[in-house]
Design a protein around this motif. Structure first.
Motif, mmCIF file in Angstrom:
data_model
loop_
_atom_site.group_PDB
_atom_site.id
_atom_site.type_symbol
_atom_site.label_atom_id
_atom_site.label_comp_id
_atom_site.label_asym_id
_atom_site.label_seq_id
_atom_site.Cartn_x
_atom_site.Cartn_y
_atom_site.Cartn_z
ATOM 1 N N GLY A 96 0.835 -1.198 0.000
ATOM 2 C CA GLY A 96 0.000 0.000 0.000
ATOM 3 C C GLY A 96 0.873 1.253 0.000
ATOM 4 N N GLN A 97 0.246 2.396 -0.255
ATOM 5 C CA GLN A 97 1.022 3.647 -0.237
ATOM 6 C C GLN A 97 1.503 3.902 1.186
ATOM 7 N N GLY A 98 2.754 4.227 1.334
ATOM 8 C CA GLY A 98 3.267 4.496 2.676
ATOM 9 C C GLY A 98 3.379 3.243 3.527
ATOM 10 N N TYR A 99 3.536 2.080 2.890
ATOM 11 C CA TYR A 99 3.618 0.817 3.637
ATOM 12 C C TYR A 99 4.849 0.795 4.546
ATOM 13 N N GLU A 100 4.760 -0.039 5.571
ATOM 14 C CA GLU A 100 5.902 -0.247 6.472
ATOM 15 C C GLU A 100 6.308 -1.713 6.350
ATOM 16 N N TRP A 101 7.577 -1.931 6.044
ATOM 17 C CA TRP A 101 8.059 -3.288 5.815
ATOM 18 C C TRP A 101 9.307 -3.452 6.690
ATOM 19 N N THR A 102 9.134 -4.099 7.823
ATOM 20 C CA THR A 102 10.204 -4.153 8.835
ATOM 21 C C THR A 102 10.934 -5.488 8.803
ATOM 22 N N MET A 103 12.230 -5.445 8.981
ATOM 23 C CA MET A 103 12.979 -6.686 9.175
ATOM 24 C C MET A 103 13.745 -6.609 10.493
ATOM 25 N N GLU A 104 13.632 -7.659 11.293
ATOM 26 C CA GLU A 104 14.479 -7.763 12.488
ATOM 27 C C GLU A 104 15.866 -8.189 12.044
ATOM 28 N N ALA A 105 16.869 -7.631 12.706
ATOM 29 C CA ALA A 105 18.249 -7.964 12.331
ATOM 30 C C ALA A 105 19.071 -8.083 13.604
ATOM 31 N N ASN A 106 20.095 -8.896 13.543
ATOM 32 C CA ASN A 106 21.026 -8.989 14.663
ATOM 33 C C ASN A 106 22.407 -8.552 14.203
ATOM 34 N N PRO A 107 23.146 -7.886 15.089
ATOM 35 C CA PRO A 107 24.439 -7.328 14.675
ATOM 36 C C PRO A 107 25.377 -8.357 14.054
ATOM 37 N N SER A 108 25.263 -9.630 14.450
ATOM 38 C CA SER A 108 26.231 -10.608 13.953
ATOM 39 C C SER A 108 25.980 -11.004 12.507
ATOM 40 N N SER A 109 24.822 -10.682 11.955
ATOM 41 C CA SER A 109 24.537 -11.170 10.594
ATOM 42 C C SER A 109 24.459 -10.022 9.595
ATOM 43 N N SER A 135 29.645 -5.612 26.875
ATOM 44 C CA SER A 135 29.993 -6.921 26.309
ATOM 45 C C SER A 135 29.844 -8.037 27.339
ATOM 46 N N ASP A 136 30.159 -7.751 28.639
ATOM 47 C CA ASP A 136 30.026 -8.829 29.641
ATOM 48 C C ASP A 136 28.559 -9.227 29.839
ATOM 49 N N HIS A 137 27.645 -8.244 29.764
ATOM 50 C CA HIS A 137 26.225 -8.578 29.882
ATOM 51 C C HIS A 137 25.746 -9.345 28.649
ATOM 52 N N LEU A 138 26.245 -8.941 27.489
ATOM 53 C CA LEU A 138 25.841 -9.633 26.254
ATOM 54 C C LEU A 138 26.258 -11.103 26.325
ATOM 55 N N LEU A 139 27.447 -11.325 26.862
ATOM 56 C CA LEU A 139 27.952 -12.696 27.001
ATOM 57 C C LEU A 139 27.061 -13.493 27.954
ATOM 58 N N LYS A 140 26.734 -12.841 29.077
ATOM 59 C CA LYS A 140 25.891 -13.493 30.080
ATOM 60 C C LYS A 140 24.515 -13.855 29.499
ATOM 61 N N LEU A 141 24.022 -12.997 28.587
ATOM 62 C CA LEU A 141 22.703 -13.230 27.989
ATOM 63 C C LEU A 141 22.765 -14.255 26.852
ATOM 64 N N GLY A 142 23.982 -14.641 26.484
ATOM 65 C CA GLY A 142 24.137 -15.630 25.407
ATOM 66 C C GLY A 142 24.095 -15.017 24.027
ATOM 67 N N ARG A 143 24.269 -13.695 23.939
ATOM 68 C CA ARG A 143 24.280 -13.048 22.614
ATOM 69 C C ARG A 143 25.640 -13.271 21.967
ATOM 70 N N VAL A 144 25.660 -13.310 20.622
ATOM 71 C CA VAL A 144 26.942 -13.605 19.971
ATOM 72 C C VAL A 144 27.705 -12.336 19.586
ATOM 73 N N HIS A 145 27.094 -11.141 19.762
ATOM 74 C CA HIS A 145 27.817 -9.918 19.395
ATOM 75 C C HIS A 145 28.345 -9.233 20.657
ATOM 76 N N ASN A 146 29.294 -8.327 20.443
ATOM 77 C CA ASN A 146 29.767 -7.499 21.556
ATOM 78 C C ASN A 146 29.415 -6.038 21.264
ATOM 79 N N GLU A 147 29.834 -5.162 22.173
ATOM 80 C CA GLU A 147 29.444 -3.754 22.052
ATOM 81 C C GLU A 147 29.899 -3.164 20.716
ATOM 82 N N ARG A 148 31.173 -3.404 20.361
ATOM 83 C CA ARG A 148 31.735 -2.813 19.142
ATOM 84 C C ARG A 148 30.949 -3.264 17.910
ATOM 85 N N GLU A 149 30.647 -4.585 17.891
ATOM 86 C CA GLU A 149 29.926 -5.121 16.725
ATOM 87 C C GLU A 149 28.522 -4.533 16.622
ATOM 88 N N ALA A 150 27.898 -4.286 17.770
ATOM 89 C CA ALA A 150 26.554 -3.696 17.743
ATOM 90 C C ALA A 150 26.614 -2.290 17.126
#
Ligand code: SF4
Length: 379
Positions: A96-109, A135-150
């Motif tokens: 449609g006109q003015g449509y919104e098409w969102t994609m979720e993305a993760n820093p590692s990909s 980065s230490d919290h990201l590790l604890k949460l099981g995320r594969v990226h760190n602050e710099r990569e984000a």
């Protein structure tokens, strides 16, 4: 029961693959260690079949207003595969006109080239799962990226030409301080973000990190800080966990939050048809979802279908009204008992008259933080 001749203009597509499974994740998603070599192919073929079946049933509106590619990590999908998926969808409908098409993305990909390719396909909004800039919290949460990569990933998104960009942050992470939240928000809003979602980390009681979660009083302090900080930066606090620059509220999510109809495709995807009113869901398993779609003849994989009762609809009405900044009309306060409860909630600073919309009440920022209690009182 059939879900009727509903024609959906909001579509959700669930992409189940992730690099690894994060430690707190409740979504249906498969880390690489749980993924076979043919699973990506299987997923694409089954999704094309599901789109074709829904298309043949006339379920796509002529104009699609919002599409949300969620998961999982849709940004792991190669652009060529994404292109085949979009083409099959656009056989049945057009944006449609003015449509919104969102994609979720993760820093590692993320690479700049890949994002340019997605943009060329018509995606016009990115929602990036940053979650933390420690980065230490990201590790604890099981995320594969760190602050710099984000931060690099965010830079790539803007450099590839996206202008409507949201990020997700987590609050209530064990060990997270107000200073952390402050610096995360500063770090992210140094980019021209249009939207920021800040979710409270929730874990089940058996989870290894559960006992390290902050006390409720600390959570409330953090949520109050986030509200002040974000509104001070010019974002509207328009939903419990969501902040937008004016004109950039998440349109797809607003369909969910205002009780609108949407069609979900892919494993575990939920759908809702408002007119019937029926909620239905695909299986939480790649193979159980794909098997009927790839059978001959192909069949829809819907696993659960529920017609909402008047009581459920009443509860949903309140849950949705409390979570949005617009609140609800005063004429919903239709009994003496509700009137008395509202007076107490106003006195306690959880509800207030809407400052701009006459004849409406809304949750205060503290009411947002205690929304479950508000819904319990009012529904
Ligand atoms: S990246 Fe998102 S969907 Fe994937 S495992 Fe982590 S939280 Fe879940």
């Amino acid at each position: 029961m059939d879900d009727g001749p509903v024609r959906y203009s909001s579509i959700y597509l669930h992409f189940p693959f992730c690099e690894t499974k994060c430690h707190y994740c409740d979504f249906y998603s498969l880390g690489r260690e749980k993924t076979g070599p043919d699973d990506a192919d299987l997923f694409e073929k089954a999704l094309l079949s599901e789109i074709a079946l829904r298309g043949e049933r006339g379920e796509f509106a002529d104009r699609i207003e919002t599409i949300f590619l969620g998961g999982g990590t849709p940004s792991m999908t190669p652009p060529e595969s994404m292109e085949r998926i979009f083409k099959s969808l656009l056989k049945w409908t057009s944006p449609g006109q003015g449509y919104e098409w969102t994609m979720e993305a993760n820093p590692s990909s993320i690479t700049r080239e890949r994002f340019k390719a997605y943009r060329d396909l018509g995606i016009n909004r990115i929602s990036m799962g940053v979650q933390s800039l420690r980065s230490d919290h990201l590790l604890k949460l099981g995320r594969v990226h760190n602050e710099r990569e984000a931060l690099d990933a965010l830079e790539s998104v803007f450099e590839s030409g996206f202008t409507n960009v949201s990020t997700d942050l987590l609050c209530g992470v064990p060990g997270q301080t107000l200073a952390d939240l402050d610096s995360h928000i500063q770090g992210l809003t140094a980019f021209p973000l249009t939207h920021l979602s800040i979710y409270l980390l929730t874990l089940t009681p058996g989870h290894p990190m559960y006992r390290d979660l902050p006390e409720e009083s600390e959570q409330l302090d953090h949520l109050a800080f986030i509200h002040e900080k974000m509104t001070g930066l010019g974002f509207e606090h328009y939903e419990i966990s969501n902040f937008a620059k004016p004109g950039h509220r998440a349109r797809h999510n607003l369909v969910y939050w205002t009780g609108g109809s949407y069609l979900g495709l892919g494993p575990s995807a939920h759908s809702f048809s408002k007119s019937t009113p029926i909620r239905f869901r695909n299986p939480n398993s790649l193979h159980r979802w794909a098997t009927p779609l790839l059978a001959s003849p192909a069949r829809l994989p819907v696993e659960e279908r529920e017609e909402l009762t008047p009581d459920q609809l009443e509860l949903e009405k309140w849950m949705l009204a409390i979570r949005l900044e617009e609140g609800f009309p005063q004429d919903w306060i239709d009994t003496d008992s509700r009137r008395r409860k509202v007076e107490v909630l106003v006195r306690e600073g959880l509800l207030e008259s809407h400052p701009r919309l006459g004849g409406r009440l809304r949750a205060t920022p503290r009411g947002f933080a205690l929304s479950d209690a508000l819904v319990r009182e009012l529904s």
